[in-house]
Design an enzyme around this catalytic site. Structure first.
Site, PDB file in Angstrom:
ATOM      1  CG  ASN A  90       2.277   0.825   3.468  1.00 37.11           C
ATOM      2  OD1 ASN A  90       3.330   1.645   3.688  1.00 37.11           O
ATOM      3  ND2 ASN A  90       2.213  -0.311   3.158  1.00 37.11           N
ATOM      4  N   GLY A  91       1.040  -1.635   5.600  1.00 43.42           N
ATOM      5  CA  GLY A  91       1.581  -2.507   6.377  1.00 43.42           C
ATOM      6  C   GLY A  91       0.894  -3.790   6.641  1.00 43.42           C
TER       7      GLY A  91
ATOM      8  CB  CYS B 167      -0.855   0.123   1.282  1.00 45.68           C
ATOM      9  SG  CYS B 167      -1.757  -1.409   1.694  1.00 45.68           S
TER      10      CYS B 167
ATOM     11  CB  CYS C 219      11.080  -2.014   5.237  1.00 40.79           C
ATOM     12  SG  CYS C 219      11.167  -3.004   3.927  1.00 40.79           S
TER      13      CYS C 219
ATOM     14  CB  CYS D 169      13.113  -4.787   9.235  1.00 44.47           C
ATOM     15  SG  CYS D 169      12.679  -6.479   8.954  1.00 44.47           S
TER      16      CYS D 169
ATOM     17  CE1 TYR E 297      11.290  -3.935  -7.430  1.00 40.73           C
ATOM     18  CE2 TYR E 297       9.608  -4.189  -5.913  1.00 40.73           C
ATOM     19  CZ  TYR E 297       9.833  -4.464  -6.922  1.00 40.73           C
ATOM     20  OH  TYR E 297       8.964  -4.731  -7.956  1.00 40.73           O
TER      21      TYR E 297
ATOM     22  N   GLY F  26       1.141   0.060  -5.228  1.00 39.71           N
ATOM     23  CA  GLY F  26      -0.025  -0.584  -5.328  1.00 39.71           C
ATOM     24  C   GLY F  26      -0.819  -0.226  -6.770  1.00 39.71           C
TER      25      GLY F  26
ATOM     26  CG  ASP G 159      17.124  -7.717 -11.112  1.00 37.58           C
ATOM     27  OD1 ASP G 159      16.403  -6.526 -10.749  1.00 37.58           O
ATOM     28  OD2 ASP G 159      16.520  -8.762 -11.677  1.00 37.58           O
ATOM     29  CG  ASP G 160      15.319  -4.924  -7.687  1.00 41.53           C
ATOM     30  OD1 ASP G 160      14.604  -6.021  -7.604  1.00 41.53           O
ATOM     31  OD2 ASP G 160      15.035  -3.848  -8.399  1.00 41.53           O
TER      32      ASP G 160
ATOM     33  CB  CYS H 178      13.587 -10.600   3.419  1.00 42.73           C
ATOM     34  SG  CYS H 178      13.906  -8.862   3.191  1.00 42.73           S
TER      35      CYS H 178
HETATM   36  S1  SF4 Z   1      11.306  -8.674   6.096  1.00 40.70           S
HETATM   37 FE1  SF4 Z   1      12.272  -7.483   4.558  1.00 40.70          FE
HETATM   38  S2  SF4 Z   1      10.930  -6.823   3.147  1.00 40.70           S
HETATM   39 FE2  SF4 Z   1       9.947  -7.234   5.217  1.00 40.70          FE
HETATM   40  S3  SF4 Z   1      10.089  -5.750   6.441  1.00 40.70           S
HETATM   41 FE3  SF4 Z   1      11.918  -6.650   6.759  1.00 40.70          FE
HETATM   42  S4  SF4 Z   1      13.471  -5.889   5.425  1.00 40.70           S
HETATM   43 FE4  SF4 Z   1      11.538  -5.330   4.796  1.00 40.70          FE
END
Ligand code: SF4
Length: 522
Positions: A160-161, A60, A299, A497, A305, A86, A408-409, A500
């Site tokens: 958003n989230g 979002c 994030c 964060c 990206y 989005g 690429d990302d 991932c």
């Molecule tokens: S897990 Fe990855 S995409 Fe999700 S908030 Fe954390 S850094 Fe961002």
């Protein structure tokens, strides 16, 4: 501790058809005083949608406007600038001090909000939302803003989230007599507000936000006030801007990304802080810290990206971060080559940084067709086999006989990367080296990015060498985590964060199933 994530976006009841069954305490309403197809625009048939399952999607973008004679149009412009966050649905709610109207529909912002539709949204205040919805999702029913008649009065909300403790919160609210119309995160927030024992609305909002866990950048509106808040960890971006008005109070604007301010000719003031609740009334702007003491975990993938390079998020220009990612990638994993070619559009800024650092010419050796919409006439073959060629085309005279470094990302399942590598080689490239401007994606996101489960993430199940041979590249390298964090560091220290890339989640509640790796080879 790992628990189960409540799946909060499926099997949503239709707001418009179940209205009569709802108790008075808190329910989404159809807008009053809005004619015609004010509430529901036609769904785009699933069979004709273009879906690239190997791309990641943000869920979002949000905006809010206070103190503008044509707030709806300002929200429209801001949403237009946030369309990259989005493309499946969008909505705008407005208030004029007395009434609160809400229109949302499926499609792009410009498709939904024609002049006629905007004319049905009067008022000096507005909130807006644009959303990506997952395949098979009841997309229109989850479109936002949601307009709710609660014990605290009419509220429109958009966020958003992704919340991660919904199961607990929802069960507690249901024990307290709450009746849920949908399973959307937004309704849970409004139910919490409606059930709060706090004396004032702003206290009730602060109280409610302190009970939810996860990622949320929220905009809210009553008949005469606008609110904006970020979760205590500050996962998703949200900024405050101002349009100066020489003849009266300034217009206050909130947006997921600062690029939206440029179109409104608004100036960036600052980010809404993690754990901050901002209220805008006729009397001005007030703010309170409803939560503190939690480490920030914004994030980092927004920098890699999602966000536009012309946005300033988490105190730093995205363009600067991406340029640095490219440079760092060149320092970490340089290889002799004739050309640097970005995978457009998101790989472009990092590729420019890489090229400058490596002293190798930058060329647009892949051209993206920007006019591939959400719908097209399907060819005989399956859409996923056709998608990459529909979107990207190689520039043969640039690539023929060259050693190419593709930038690429991310690599998600690996299938799209393989198609791109094949495409560049098929156009005559002598060597194709792939460089990724972030570390391998090994774990799914639970905070608002639609990632597949660990079983489907190629980097969670294969080594870098194995991925390299799967995608048929001559070499493959990713940016290191340390390198990435260094590239996203601004003047002030920001906690990011990186779940991932590491599997270390800043919150406790994640889906145990989704973080299990594949048991068989992909
Ligand atoms: S897990 Fe990855 S995409 Fe999700 S908030 Fe954390 S850094 Fe961002």
């Amino acid at each position: 501790m790992i628990g189960r994530l409540y799946q909060g976006v499926k099997d949503v009841a239709d707001e418009s058809t179940t209205l009569g069954a709802l108790p008075k305490i808190c329910h989404p309403e159809r807008p009053k005083g809005v004619e015609g197809p004010a509430f529901a625009f036609p769904l785009v048939p699933q069979s004709s949608q273009f879906v690239n399952a190997d791309e990641l999607h943000e869920e979002c973008g949000v905006v809010a406007i206070h103190g503008h004679p044509d707030a709806a149009r300002q929200a429209y412009l801001a949403l237009y600038a946030l369309q990259h966050r989005g493309q499946e649905s969008a909505g705008i709610a407005t208030a004029d001090g007395q009434h609160l109207a809400n229109i949302k529909g499926m499609g792009l912002v410009s498709e939904i909000f024609t002049d006629d539709v905007l004319a049905k949204l009067p008022g000096q205040m507005a909130i807006g939302h644009t959303r990506y919805s997952t395949t098979g999702d009841s997309a229109l029913l989850n479109a936002q803003p949601i307009r709710v008649d609660s014990t605290k009065g009419l509220i429109a909300i958009a966020h958003n989230g992704n919340l991660v403790n919904l199961g607990n919160v929802r069960a507690r609210l249901e024990r307290d007599g709450a009746y849920f119309q949908t399973t959307s995160d937004s309704e849970i927030i409004v139910q919490l507000i409606a059930h709060s024992h706090a004396g004032t609305l702003v206290d009730a909002i602060a109280d409610s936000l302190s009970h939810i866990e996860g990622a949320f950048s929220i905009v809210m509106m009553t008949r005469d006030r606008v609110f904006a808040a970020r979760d205590p960890r500050g996962f998703r971006p949200l900024s405050i801007g101002r349009i100066r008005n020489s003849e009266g109070p300034d217009t206050i604007v909130f947006a997921s990304e600062s690029c939206a301010f440029d179109l409104l000719r608004a100036e960036f003031i600052r980010d809404v802080l993690p754990g901050e609740l901002v209220m805008v009334t006729e009397d001005g702007v007030t703010s309170r810290q409803y939560a503190s003491g939690v480490p920030q975990s914004s994030c980092v993938f927004e920098h890699v990206y999602f966000a536009r390079p012309d946005s300033r998020i988490f105190g730093r220009w995205v363009q600067e971060s991406r340029d640095q990612m490219g440079r760092q990638l060149a320092r970490e994993s340089g290889v002799p080559a004739d050309l640097i070619v970005p995978v457009p559009d998101s790989g472009v800024t990092a590729a420019m940084g890489y090229a400058e650092q490596a002293g190798i010419p930058f060329r647009m050796g892949l051209i993206r067709n920007h006019y591939v919409g959400r719908t097209f006439i399907e060819p005989e073959q399956r859409v996923r086999d056709f998608g990459v060629r529909l979107k990207l085309n190689p520039v043969r005279n640039l690539l023929e006989g060259k050693r190419v470094i593709l930038i690429d990302d991310s690599i998600i399942r690996g299938t799209t990367s393989r198609k791109i590598v094949r495409m560049v080689r098929g156009a005559g490239a002598k060597e194709v080296h792939l460089r990724i401007s972030c570390p391998p994606t090994i774990s799914p996101c639970f905070y608002g990015v639609d990632t597949p489960s660990k079983k489907e993430l190629i980097a969670a199940n294969k080594s870098i060498d194995e991925i390299c041979s799967f995608i048929e590249a001559d070499s493959l390298a990713y940016l290191s985590l340390e390198g990435l964090l260094k590239c996203c560091e601004g003047e002030k220290h920001i906690g990011y964060c990186t779940a991932c890339y590491t599997g270390n989640y800043p919150t406790e509640w994640v889906d145990a199933e989704d973080i299990l790796p594949a048991t068989v080879s992909l």
